[in-house]
Design an enzyme around this catalytic site. Structure first.
Site, PDB file in Angstrom:
ATOM      1  N   ASP A 326     126.623 -30.230  -3.171  1.00  0.00           N
ATOM      2  CA  ASP A 326     127.651 -29.465  -2.494  1.00  0.00           C
ATOM      3  C   ASP A 326     128.397 -28.608  -3.525  1.00  0.00           C
ATOM      4  OD1 ASP A 326     129.164 -29.008  -0.016  1.00  0.00           O
ATOM      5  OD2 ASP A 326     130.820 -29.871  -1.156  1.00  0.00           O
ATOM      6  N   GLU A 355     124.285 -25.584  -3.311  1.00  0.00           N
ATOM      7  CA  GLU A 355     124.972 -24.355  -2.945  1.00  0.00           C
ATOM      8  C   GLU A 355     125.355 -23.625  -4.227  1.00  0.00           C
ATOM      9  OE1 GLU A 355     127.478 -25.097   1.063  1.00  0.00           O
ATOM     10  OE2 GLU A 355     128.187 -26.270  -0.631  1.00  0.00           O
TER      11      GLU A 355
END
Ligand code: CA
Length: 628
Positions: A326, A355
């Site tokens: 994340d 990400e």
């Protein structure tokens, strides 16, 4: 970084310590180690369970010159709960160990245990699926609770890890649900939204929902997914059983990990053990590149060690197949590369992606961040391609914005060709080399939908307001074909294949089950869509031409020809992919005899029917032609 008030470089120089931290259990003794150069006194508290108020034993720990506190407790402490009371600047606070491998209810106390006792029967024989290349993976993003909260499916352990181990789960039409359905779809890897302990769901109550991006204990599974949140053995054993069951069906499990921030800041276990050290600052305040109030300072040596230790522990202990990071852009490049090296020593096939962006302004200079722009500097990590996502359907930040398939074909055609070619530089495409974030297709995770933002189907319904439902479905199928027939790593959100809708909720992180859950009756109601996805996945798996391993091969084997109205043909080895995003029929004069493998209605890894001469490409369709 200009932050003299919180300059910890002296601490790292003087106190970096490469010991094994946490509670290390053996039958004869448990060795407790915690690092805090700043603490004046640390006391170990041992409890019989996770509720009783008073500890049955307390031990003052000994500090060495590296700021390492240690205590060796004699005897078998299997099943004992523990905390530390840390005295800093005259104030004593009790906290869970940041290295705790399991915990009691709501993650307040760690649990010491014999790991062998958490292994389900047959665990020794299970192993990760070991996919040779991430390009051969087909990834399915899924939330543990969403999987089984729908009452129209016959799950017993609703919302729990254990639901993944149930056989013969049926929807109201008798359709096969659960893990067997996912296997039949052709998925190779299930990516689970955070399964390690997060803070926002009260584990002592049933029924609340959260995505889980609010991490509390990184090395302990989430208690609300276990059948017994008060028992630290249950959550570990049940997560292992989930993983073992997936492996037994030939599917891998990828864990979503949230090392970029913690739920709490001043009162987090990290702060209670060593205030400020684990966080970045900006002008005397916590830097907030996560948008959640803080960001972990991965570049500090003991913070980087924590992340690496945690990843290695989880990979090994849970036999995971990979990790999804994340807000990976908040983790520094050096730490990530070190982690990849260590993880590959444990499992050379480990899948790593994340990400490649931040969730706000970070105080970490951009050159150190694992953002998309720096993808080439973290070659072992793939990144979500927002180029792919936004090109296909338009921006996620503007519901009405359109992309290649839903209204803005001509404007997006060059980018569409580029992402079909894995996002790597290609001389036949009008796209600057500098705009291609990678030279390696394995770094591009291609997707049109994830847990964030509108689902693909909802986005199409908003951005194609004046279109018929048939056209929306046609656009959805085009999106699917583009995900699976493009170079790079295909990724879908669970339920995308049966037109998942969240009723236009953008950020459903704490929305009720009725918004988030997989609605299992839809696998029957939209069986035609599911079959289309299945067919595409079969094509991808059967023909390696859709999984080329290098930019050179892509440039050599993939070529393009433009047609009218934004349409084009991608020649992919012996296949021709005709992409017609317009509302008109486009005639293509075929120079040879072909077979259709996919059209507007069907997709199959075997030829559907022959074509030659003049081919009429239907509006909003992708047609895959091949020779036999
Ligand atoms: Ca929790």
């Amino acid at each position: 970084m200009n932050e003299t008030a919180f300059d910890f470089s002296g601490i790292d120089d003087k106190y970096y310590c490469n010991e094994e931290l946490g509670a290390v259990w053996t039958k004869e003794e448990t060795v407790f180690r915690i690092w805090s150069p700043e603490a004046e006194k640390i006391t170990l508290n041992l409890y019989g369970d996770c509720k009783t108020e008073t500890p049955f034993s307390r031990f003052e720990m000994n500090k060495n010159k590296k700021g390492l506190w240690e205590h060796k407790a004699q005897g078998d402490l299997n099943g004992v709960y523990y905390t530390y009371s840390v005295l800093i600047k005259g104030a004593e606070r009790e906290t869970i160990d940041i290295y705790a491998k399991s915990a009691g209810v709501n993650g307040k106390r760690g649990m010491i245990f014999d790991p062998a006792l958490t292994n389900p029967e047959g665990w020794e024989k299970t192993s990760p699926v070991n996919t040779e290349s991430v390009l051969d993976a087909v990834i399915y993003e899924l939330h543990v609770r969403d999987f089984s909260s729908d009452e129209n499916a016959s799950f017993k352990a609703r919302g729990k890890f254990s639901a993944f181990c149930e056989e013969n789960v049926k929807n109201q039409f008798g359709g096969l649900c659960g893990l067997n359905y996912i296997k039949e779809l052709g998925i190779t890897h299930i990516h689970l939204l955070p399964v390690f302990d997060y803070a926002s769901v009260d584990e002592s109550m049933e029924g609340s929902f959260n995505w889980g991006y609010d991490p509390l204990n990184f090395n302990a599974p989430e208690g609300s997914y276990s059948t017994s949140p008060y028992d630290g053995f249950a959550r570990v054993r049940e997560l292992k059983r989930l993983i073992m069951t997936a492996h037994s069906k030939g599917m891998g499990i990828i864990a979503d990990v949230v090392y970029n921030h913690t739920y709490d800041t001043d009162n987090s276990p990290f702060s209670l053990i060593f205030p400020h050290y684990y966080y970045r600052h900006e002008n005397g305040n916590y830097s907030n590149g996560s948008g959640c109030g803080n960001e972990i300072a991965s570049e500090r040596l003991m913070a980087g060690k924590f992340i690496c230790d945690s990843l290695c522990y989880l990979l090994k202990e849970y036999k995971l197949d990979g990790f999804r990071f994340d807000l990976m852009g908040l983790i520094d490049i050096k730490t990530l590369n070190f982690c990849a090296k260590k993880l590959k020593e444990i499992n050379p096939y480990v899948i790593l992606y994340g990400e490649g962006w931040t969730g706000g302004v970070s105080s970490l200079p951009e050159k150190y961040r694992a953002v998309k722009k720096n993808a080439r500097m973290v070659p072992d990590y793939s990144m979500f391609s927002d180029d792919f996502r936004d090109c296909v359907k338009g921006s996620v930040f503007d519901d009405n914005d359109q992309g290649f398939i839903n209204g803005k074909a001509e404007k997006n055609r060059e980018l569409m060709k580029s992402v079909i070619a894995g996002g790597v530089y290609h001389t036949e495409i009008k796209r600057n080399k500098e705009d291609c974030f990678t030279d390696n297709p394995s770094q591009s995770v291609n997707y049109t939908e994830s847990h964030d933002n509108l689902t693909f189907y909802d986005k199409l319904r908003v951005s194609m307001k004046n279109s018929s439902e048939d056209n929306i479905i046609a656009a959805d199928k085009m999106g699917a074909a583009l995900v699976f027939l493009s170079q790079g790593v295909p990724f879908i959100q669970a339920g995308q294949e049966f037109l998942r809708s969240k009723n236009f909720v953008h950020n459903s992180y704490n929305s009720p089950d009725c918004v988030n859950q997989l609605k299992w009756n839809n696998i029957t109601i939209f069986a035609d869509m599911v079959d289309y996805y299945k067919g595409l996945i079969k094509i991808r798996k059967r023909y390696p031409i859709f999984r080329l391993k290098s930019a050179e091969e892509i440039r050599e084997k993939i070529h393009f020809e433009d047609l009218e109205n934004g349409a084009f043909i991608a020649y992919i080895g012996g296949f021709s992919l005709i992409v017609n995003p317009s509302y008109t029929v486009i005639s293509v004069n075929l120079k040879d005899n072909y077979y259709v493998f996919a059209d507007k209605n069907k997709a199959s890894d075997y030829p559907l029917y022959p074509v030659s001469g003049n081919l009429e490409a239907a509006p909003l369709s992708v047609i895959l032609l091949g020779r036999c």
